[in-house]
Design a protein around this motif. Sequence first.
Motif, mmCIF file in Angstrom:
data_model
loop_
_atom_site.group_PDB
_atom_site.id
_atom_site.type_symbol
_atom_site.label_atom_id
_atom_site.label_comp_id
_atom_site.label_asym_id
_atom_site.label_seq_id
_atom_site.Cartn_x
_atom_site.Cartn_y
_atom_site.Cartn_z
ATOM 1 N N ALA A 88 -0.170 9.552 -5.298
ATOM 2 C CA ALA A 88 0.222 10.923 -4.945
ATOM 3 C C ALA A 88 1.247 11.502 -5.907
ATOM 4 O O ALA A 88 1.571 12.685 -5.825
ATOM 5 C CB ALA A 88 0.787 10.942 -3.518
ATOM 6 N N ARG A 89 1.780 10.651 -6.801
ATOM 7 C CA ARG A 89 2.787 11.061 -7.781
ATOM 8 C C ARG A 89 4.073 11.554 -7.101
ATOM 9 O O ARG A 89 4.657 12.572 -7.487
ATOM 10 C CB ARG A 89 2.221 12.104 -8.742
ATOM 11 N N ILE A 90 4.492 10.803 -6.070
ATOM 12 C CA ILE A 90 5.689 11.152 -5.301
ATOM 13 C C ILE A 90 6.716 10.034 -5.434
ATOM 14 O O ILE A 90 6.374 8.852 -5.328
ATOM 15 C CB ILE A 90 5.333 11.364 -3.810
ATOM 16 N N SER A 91 7.969 10.403 -5.628
ATOM 17 C CA SER A 91 9.053 9.431 -5.714
ATOM 18 C C SER A 91 9.226 8.723 -4.374
ATOM 19 O O SER A 91 9.200 9.373 -3.325
ATOM 20 C CB SER A 91 10.370 10.130 -6.069
ATOM 21 N N GLN B 40 5.901 9.230 -11.222
ATOM 22 C CA GLN B 40 6.468 9.533 -9.913
ATOM 23 C C GLN B 40 7.838 10.199 -9.901
ATOM 24 O O GLN B 40 8.187 10.832 -8.905
ATOM 25 C CB GLN B 40 6.548 8.251 -9.083
ATOM 26 N N THR B 41 8.630 10.025 -10.929
ATOM 27 C CA THR B 41 9.999 10.559 -10.867
ATOM 28 C C THR B 41 10.361 11.411 -12.077
ATOM 29 O O THR B 41 11.539 11.553 -12.401
ATOM 30 C CB THR B 41 11.022 9.407 -10.706
ATOM 31 N N GLY B 42 9.375 11.956 -12.744
ATOM 32 C CA GLY B 42 9.645 12.802 -13.899
ATOM 33 C C GLY B 42 10.346 12.062 -15.024
ATOM 34 O O GLY B 42 11.100 12.639 -15.784
ATOM 35 N N GLY B 43 10.129 10.755 -15.111
ATOM 36 C CA GLY B 43 10.729 9.928 -16.155
ATOM 37 C C GLY B 43 12.056 9.299 -15.765
ATOM 38 O O GLY B 43 12.596 8.466 -16.496
ATOM 39 N N LYS B 44 12.614 9.692 -14.636
ATOM 40 C CA LYS B 44 13.900 9.152 -14.188
ATOM 41 C C LYS B 44 13.728 7.724 -13.659
ATOM 42 O O LYS B 44 12.872 7.464 -12.817
ATOM 43 C CB LYS B 44 14.483 10.033 -13.081
ATOM 44 N N VAL B 45 14.554 6.819 -14.172
ATOM 45 C CA VAL B 45 14.551 5.439 -13.691
ATOM 46 C C VAL B 45 15.492 5.370 -12.493
ATOM 47 O O VAL B 45 16.656 5.764 -12.589
ATOM 48 C CB VAL B 45 14.993 4.455 -14.797
ATOM 49 N N LEU B 46 14.978 4.924 -11.368
ATOM 50 C CA LEU B 46 15.772 4.849 -10.143
ATOM 51 C C LEU B 46 16.712 3.654 -10.185
ATOM 52 O O LEU B 46 16.374 2.610 -10.745
ATOM 53 C CB LEU B 46 14.849 4.741 -8.923
ATOM 54 N N ALA B 47 17.883 3.805 -9.589
ATOM 55 C CA ALA B 47 18.881 2.729 -9.566
ATOM 56 C C ALA B 47 18.425 1.605 -8.657
ATOM 57 O O ALA B 47 17.955 1.834 -7.552
ATOM 58 C CB ALA B 47 20.220 3.267 -9.073
ATOM 59 N N ASP B 48 18.591 0.386 -9.145
ATOM 60 C CA ASP B 48 18.313 -0.797 -8.346
ATOM 61 C C ASP B 48 19.530 -1.021 -7.464
ATOM 62 O O ASP B 48 20.623 -1.263 -7.952
ATOM 63 C CB ASP B 48 18.067 -2.000 -9.253
ATOM 64 N N ARG B 49 19.365 -0.899 -6.184
ATOM 65 C CA ARG B 49 20.496 -0.957 -5.251
ATOM 66 C C ARG B 49 21.255 -2.276 -5.299
ATOM 67 O O ARG B 49 22.460 -2.292 -5.182
ATOM 68 C CB ARG B 49 20.021 -0.695 -3.817
ATOM 69 N N TYR C 212 0.807 -1.212 0.000
ATOM 70 C CA TYR C 212 0.000 0.000 0.000
ATOM 71 C C TYR C 212 0.844 1.268 0.000
ATOM 72 O O TYR C 212 0.411 2.301 -0.507
ATOM 73 C CB TYR C 212 -1.033 -0.014 1.130
ATOM 74 N N SER C 213 2.061 1.211 0.515
ATOM 75 C CA SER C 213 2.922 2.398 0.409
ATOM 76 C C SER C 213 3.268 2.656 -1.062
ATOM 77 O O SER C 213 3.293 3.807 -1.504
ATOM 78 C CB SER C 213 4.182 2.263 1.262
ATOM 79 N N ASP C 214 3.523 1.591 -1.830
ATOM 80 C CA ASP C 214 3.762 1.757 -3.271
ATOM 81 C C ASP C 214 2.550 2.401 -3.940
ATOM 82 O O ASP C 214 2.691 3.321 -4.754
ATOM 83 C CB ASP C 214 4.035 0.410 -3.948
ATOM 84 N N GLU C 215 1.379 1.919 -3.598
ATOM 85 C CA GLU C 215 0.148 2.418 -4.215
ATOM 86 C C GLU C 215 -0.128 3.866 -3.823
ATOM 87 O O GLU C 215 -0.525 4.683 -4.657
ATOM 88 C CB GLU C 215 -1.039 1.532 -3.815
ATOM 89 N N ILE C 216 0.097 4.192 -2.562
ATOM 90 C CA ILE C 216 -0.126 5.562 -2.078
ATOM 91 C C ILE C 216 0.828 6.527 -2.772
ATOM 92 O O ILE C 216 0.410 7.590 -3.252
ATOM 93 C CB ILE C 216 0.045 5.619 -0.541
ATOM 94 N N LEU C 217 2.095 6.176 -2.855
ATOM 95 C CA LEU C 217 3.068 7.062 -3.498
ATOM 96 C C LEU C 217 2.774 7.221 -4.983
ATOM 97 O O LEU C 217 2.951 8.303 -5.542
ATOM 98 C CB LEU C 217 4.488 6.550 -3.256
#
Length: 155
Positions: free
Chosen positions: A55-58, A139-148, A47-52
Amino acid sequence: MPGIGALGPDALDLSVDDLGARLTGNTGRIKTVLTDQTVIAGIGNAYSDEILHAARISPFATAGKLTDLQLTALHDAMVSVLTDAVTRSVGQKAAMLKGEKRSGLRVHGRTGLPCPVCGDIVREVSFADKSFQYCPCCQTGGKVLADRRMSRLLK
């Protein structure tokens, strides 16, 4: 029980101002803070994934640095996503709950599938023993986040 005493307030009992007060000064990532049951009770990984997403938040946004507009969007998404989840679950038999939960998810558990909002591909970031899903476009303006996990392996 000592564990119950450490719980934060129920997510659905928070006003926008209460949520803002819980996040003020918090330097953690919003994804981590939302799932910290001592800060806000009742929000897990899915649900945190769904909420973010709603909300369109990274997921990597700093919790204490959200703008007033983001805070309002986060609160609205929290209420709508969780209220919808409760509504869909009421009256369901235990064996059906997991399937019912999955049917309402837009990004969580949908890595590689199109985002139902914009059509971009839902991505996943893994770290330690957890992962989260998000939509880069929403959520991130098109930026793909790094997989840690993968980033460490490539060094």
